[in-house]
Design a protein around this motif. Structure first.
Motif, mmCIF file in Angstrom:
data_model
loop_
_atom_site.group_PDB
_atom_site.id
_atom_site.type_symbol
_atom_site.label_atom_id
_atom_site.label_comp_id
_atom_site.label_asym_id
_atom_site.label_seq_id
_atom_site.Cartn_x
_atom_site.Cartn_y
_atom_site.Cartn_z
ATOM 1 N N ARG A 1 0.828 -1.206 0.000
ATOM 2 C CA ARG A 1 0.000 0.000 0.000
ATOM 3 C C ARG A 1 0.866 1.262 0.000
ATOM 4 O O ARG A 1 0.621 2.193 -0.771
ATOM 5 C CB ARG A 1 -0.921 -0.035 1.223
ATOM 6 N N LEU A 2 1.905 1.297 0.836
ATOM 7 C CA LEU A 2 2.783 2.471 0.891
ATOM 8 C C LEU A 2 3.507 2.692 -0.430
ATOM 9 O O LEU A 2 3.683 3.826 -0.870
ATOM 10 C CB LEU A 2 3.828 2.295 2.005
ATOM 11 N N ASN A 3 3.936 1.596 -1.067
ATOM 12 C CA ASN A 3 4.588 1.710 -2.378
ATOM 13 C C ASN A 3 3.672 2.465 -3.343
ATOM 14 O O ASN A 3 4.105 3.378 -4.057
ATOM 15 C CB ASN A 3 4.919 0.314 -2.913
ATOM 16 N N HIS A 4 2.390 2.127 -3.338
ATOM 17 C CA HIS A 4 1.444 2.781 -4.255
ATOM 18 C C HIS A 4 1.109 4.199 -3.801
ATOM 19 O O HIS A 4 0.998 5.107 -4.625
ATOM 20 C CB HIS A 4 0.163 1.936 -4.376
ATOM 21 N N TRP A 5 0.962 4.409 -2.477
ATOM 22 C CA TRP A 5 0.711 5.774 -1.990
ATOM 23 C C TRP A 5 1.849 6.708 -2.399
ATOM 24 O O TRP A 5 1.609 7.825 -2.849
ATOM 25 C CB TRP A 5 0.590 5.779 -0.454
ATOM 26 N N TYR A 6 3.089 6.248 -2.223
ATOM 27 C CA TYR A 6 4.233 7.119 -2.517
ATOM 28 C C TYR A 6 4.418 7.327 -4.021
ATOM 29 O O TYR A 6 4.840 8.400 -4.452
ATOM 30 C CB TYR A 6 5.512 6.547 -1.883
ATOM 31 N N ARG A 7 4.093 6.311 -4.813
ATOM 32 C CA ARG A 7 4.161 6.503 -6.274
ATOM 33 C C ARG A 7 3.154 7.577 -6.693
ATOM 34 O O ARG A 7 3.428 8.429 -7.528
ATOM 35 C CB ARG A 7 3.860 5.181 -6.992
ATOM 36 N N ARG A 8 1.973 7.517 -6.077
ATOM 37 C CA ARG A 8 0.932 8.505 -6.389
ATOM 38 C C ARG A 8 1.345 9.886 -5.870
ATOM 39 O O ARG A 8 1.103 10.902 -6.535
ATOM 40 C CB ARG A 8 -0.380 8.036 -5.732
ATOM 41 N N ALA A 9 1.974 9.924 -4.690
ATOM 42 C CA ALA A 9 2.443 11.202 -4.135
ATOM 43 C C ALA A 9 3.486 11.830 -5.057
ATOM 44 O O ALA A 9 3.484 13.045 -5.278
ATOM 45 C CB ALA A 9 3.027 10.993 -2.740
ATOM 46 N N ALA A 10 4.362 10.991 -5.620
ATOM 47 C CA ALA A 10 5.397 11.496 -6.545
ATOM 48 C C ALA A 10 4.745 12.144 -7.767
ATOM 49 O O ALA A 10 5.234 13.153 -8.284
ATOM 50 C CB ALA A 10 6.319 10.358 -6.975
ATOM 51 N N SER B 1 9.463 4.862 -2.339
ATOM 52 C CA SER B 1 8.440 3.892 -2.768
ATOM 53 C C SER B 1 9.105 2.589 -3.213
ATOM 54 O O SER B 1 8.585 1.496 -2.968
ATOM 55 C CB SER B 1 7.568 4.464 -3.897
ATOM 56 N N ARG B 2 10.279 2.690 -3.833
ATOM 57 C CA ARG B 2 10.997 1.472 -4.257
ATOM 58 C C ARG B 2 11.496 0.674 -3.053
ATOM 59 O O ARG B 2 11.479 -0.547 -3.055
ATOM 60 C CB ARG B 2 12.171 1.834 -5.186
ATOM 61 N N ASP B 3 11.909 1.384 -1.991
ATOM 62 C CA ASP B 3 12.292 0.696 -0.741
ATOM 63 C C ASP B 3 11.110 -0.106 -0.205
ATOM 64 O O ASP B 3 11.255 -1.247 0.219
ATOM 65 C CB ASP B 3 12.709 1.711 0.338
ATOM 66 N N GLU B 4 9.913 0.505 -0.205
ATOM 67 C CA GLU B 4 8.730 -0.170 0.348
ATOM 68 C C GLU B 4 8.432 -1.445 -0.447
ATOM 69 O O GLU B 4 8.066 -2.470 0.132
ATOM 70 C CB GLU B 4 7.501 0.761 0.348
ATOM 71 N N ALA B 5 8.607 -1.382 -1.770
ATOM 72 C CA ALA B 5 8.365 -2.579 -2.593
ATOM 73 C C ALA B 5 9.356 -3.678 -2.223
ATOM 74 O O ALA B 5 8.993 -4.852 -2.112
ATOM 75 C CB ALA B 5 8.487 -2.223 -4.074
ATOM 76 N N ARG B 6 10.622 -3.299 -1.998
ATOM 77 C CA ARG B 6 11.643 -4.299 -1.622
ATOM 78 C C ARG B 6 11.337 -4.891 -0.237
ATOM 79 O O ARG B 6 11.521 -6.081 -0.013
ATOM 80 C CB ARG B 6 13.036 -3.662 -1.632
ATOM 81 N N HIS B 7 10.863 -4.039 0.670
ATOM 82 C CA HIS B 7 10.501 -4.547 2.007
ATOM 83 C C HIS B 7 9.357 -5.555 1.893
ATOM 84 O O HIS B 7 9.354 -6.586 2.569
ATOM 85 C CB HIS B 7 10.075 -3.407 2.934
ATOM 86 N N GLU C 1 -8.325 13.957 -1.132
ATOM 87 C CA GLU C 1 -8.394 15.293 -1.748
ATOM 88 C C GLU C 1 -7.093 15.721 -2.413
ATOM 89 O O GLU C 1 -7.106 16.558 -3.309
ATOM 90 C CB GLU C 1 -8.767 16.353 -0.692
ATOM 91 N N GLN C 2 -5.967 15.193 -1.939
ATOM 92 C CA GLN C 2 -4.682 15.688 -2.442
ATOM 93 C C GLN C 2 -4.068 14.739 -3.472
ATOM 94 O O GLN C 2 -4.085 15.030 -4.665
ATOM 95 C CB GLN C 2 -3.754 15.978 -1.258
ATOM 96 N N ILE C 3 -3.563 13.582 -3.040
ATOM 97 C CA ILE C 3 -2.957 12.679 -4.041
ATOM 98 C C ILE C 3 -4.027 11.926 -4.823
ATOM 99 O O ILE C 3 -3.729 11.253 -5.808
ATOM 100 C CB ILE C 3 -1.926 11.700 -3.416
ATOM 101 N N LYS C 4 -5.299 12.040 -4.381
ATOM 102 C CA LYS C 4 -6.441 11.401 -5.066
ATOM 103 C C LYS C 4 -6.192 9.913 -5.320
ATOM 104 O O LYS C 4 -6.112 9.449 -6.449
ATOM 105 C CB LYS C 4 -6.771 12.147 -6.370
ATOM 106 N N PHE C 5 -6.066 9.199 -4.205
ATOM 107 C CA PHE C 5 -5.864 7.753 -4.282
ATOM 108 C C PHE C 5 -7.241 7.114 -4.484
ATOM 109 O O PHE C 5 -7.917 6.723 -3.547
ATOM 110 C CB PHE C 5 -5.189 7.240 -2.998
ATOM 111 N N ASP C 6 -7.655 7.036 -5.762
ATOM 112 C CA ASP C 6 -9.031 6.654 -6.092
ATOM 113 C C ASP C 6 -9.194 5.135 -6.255
ATOM 114 O O ASP C 6 -8.269 4.360 -5.985
ATOM 115 C CB ASP C 6 -9.463 7.387 -7.372
ATOM 116 N N ASP C 7 -10.370 4.714 -6.723
ATOM 117 C CA ASP C 7 -10.666 3.287 -6.882
ATOM 118 C C ASP C 7 -9.680 2.586 -7.812
ATOM 119 O O ASP C 7 -9.351 1.419 -7.613
ATOM 120 C CB ASP C 7 -12.089 3.093 -7.418
ATOM 121 N N TRP D 1 -6.496 3.274 -8.228
ATOM 122 C CA TRP D 1 -5.257 3.017 -7.473
ATOM 123 C C TRP D 1 -5.480 1.940 -6.414
ATOM 124 O O TRP D 1 -4.627 1.093 -6.172
ATOM 125 C CB TRP D 1 -4.743 4.313 -6.848
ATOM 126 N N GLU D 2 -6.653 1.985 -5.780
ATOM 127 C CA GLU D 2 -6.975 0.971 -4.767
ATOM 128 C C GLU D 2 -6.973 -0.422 -5.405
ATOM 129 O O GLU D 2 -6.497 -1.393 -4.817
ATOM 130 C CB GLU D 2 -8.344 1.285 -4.153
#
Length: 290
Positions: A130-139, A155-161, A234-240, A242-243
């Motif tokens: 989830r964090l990998n995707h949140w941070y990709r969207r934030a970027a 975000s790449r670190d989170e994917a490796r973790h 409202e900000q990074i718009k993590f919508d359906d 992305w979910e």
């Protein structure tokens, strides 16, 4: 060392480790491309990442009998604290007025109640995806080039973790069989059905201390406890869309782990029931043979 994952994970993560001075293009900073609103979200993320500290304390306590996994925590903890540090370094250089105070950081360090280690492992595996995707969207949402690079890097670190946790899940299945499968499938169903819940399902947003309830989530300890939902919606718009990427990734990894194909949370839930019933039969047989 035979069977231990820590030595190999250390080598592989060391080989791709990024350097805060050399690998972040600090000189490319463009103040005109950073809004106050964006800068405030960086502060909140820096404080949230600091919660790796109480999470590590929880992992070490609840995995006292697993020195291999506990040793891996030294890498995970180091890299997660570095995420907090690189976000703070960005603020220190470019928005020192928004630097988190030591008190604000310390507020997210509170005791988590003991929890079943297998369920917690699966929860954090899903949390990394989830964090990998949140941070990709934030970027993508940020317009300033240095912070875009920072979010892509972490975000790449989170994917490796997530990949490392998956290895420990595989090892747990060898050791604990259906008990591990049942724990992973149970949390997997919960995480793959996240759209049905009001709040985003992530370790920082779950209740972890009965005595402190309802102020017992990492998010509740932030200067602005409502920040996360606002950032996502409202900000990074993590919508359906992305979910769905998060859910697909969880199901894909569990398909590989369980050697079964899951397209939906319902598929996974059917598998979970199958495992639960198998465990129930095994317990009954064991009782009869005593």
């Amino acid at each position: 060392m035979d069977g231990m994952l820590y030595p190999e994970l250390y080598r592989s993560l060391e080989a791709v480790r990024w350097n805060m001075e050399k690998d972040i293009p600090w000189s490319q900073f463009d103040a005109s491309l950073l809004s106050d609103e964006q800068a405030r979200t960086i502060k909140m993320n820096a404080i949230t990442e600091w919660a790796a500290l109480p999470a590590t304390e929880m992992f070490l306590r609840d995995n006292h009998d697993d020195s291999d996994f506990s040793a891996f925590m030294s890498i995970w903890f180091f890299e997660e604290q570095k995420h907090s540090l690189v976000l703070m370094e960005y603020l220190r250089r470019f928005r020192p007025d928004l630097m988190p105070t030591e008190e604000e950081l310390h507020a997210v360090r509170f005791p988590f109640d003991p929890a079943p280690p297998l369920e917690t492992l699966m929860l954090h595996f899903c949390g990394e995806i989830r964090l990998n995707h949140w941070y990709r969207r934030a970027a993508e949402w940020h317009t300033e080039p240095v912070i875009k690079c920072i979010y892509e890097t972490i975000s790449r670190d989170e994917a490796r973790h997530g990949g490392a946790y998956l290895r420990y899940m595989k090892k747990a299945m060898t050791r604990f069989g259906d008990t591990a499968r049942s724990a992973f499938a149970k949390i997997g169903v919960l995480m793959a059905s996240a759209r049905r819940t009001e709040k985003p399902l992530h370790p920082t947003n779950l209740h972890v201390n009965k005595e402190m309830f309802p102020n017992d989530t990492v998010q509740s300890k932030l200067p602005d406890p409502a920040w996360l939902e606002h950032w996502l919606d409202e900000q990074i718009k993590f919508d359906d869309g992305w979910e769905k990427k998060v859910v697909d990734r969880i199901l894909h990894n569990l398909s590989l782990l369980f050697e079964r194909s899951f397209s939906t949370a319902q598929d996974l839930n059917r598998y979970r029931k199958e495992i639960t019933s198998r465990l129930g039969s095994a317990i009954q047989n064991a009782t009869h043979s005593v």
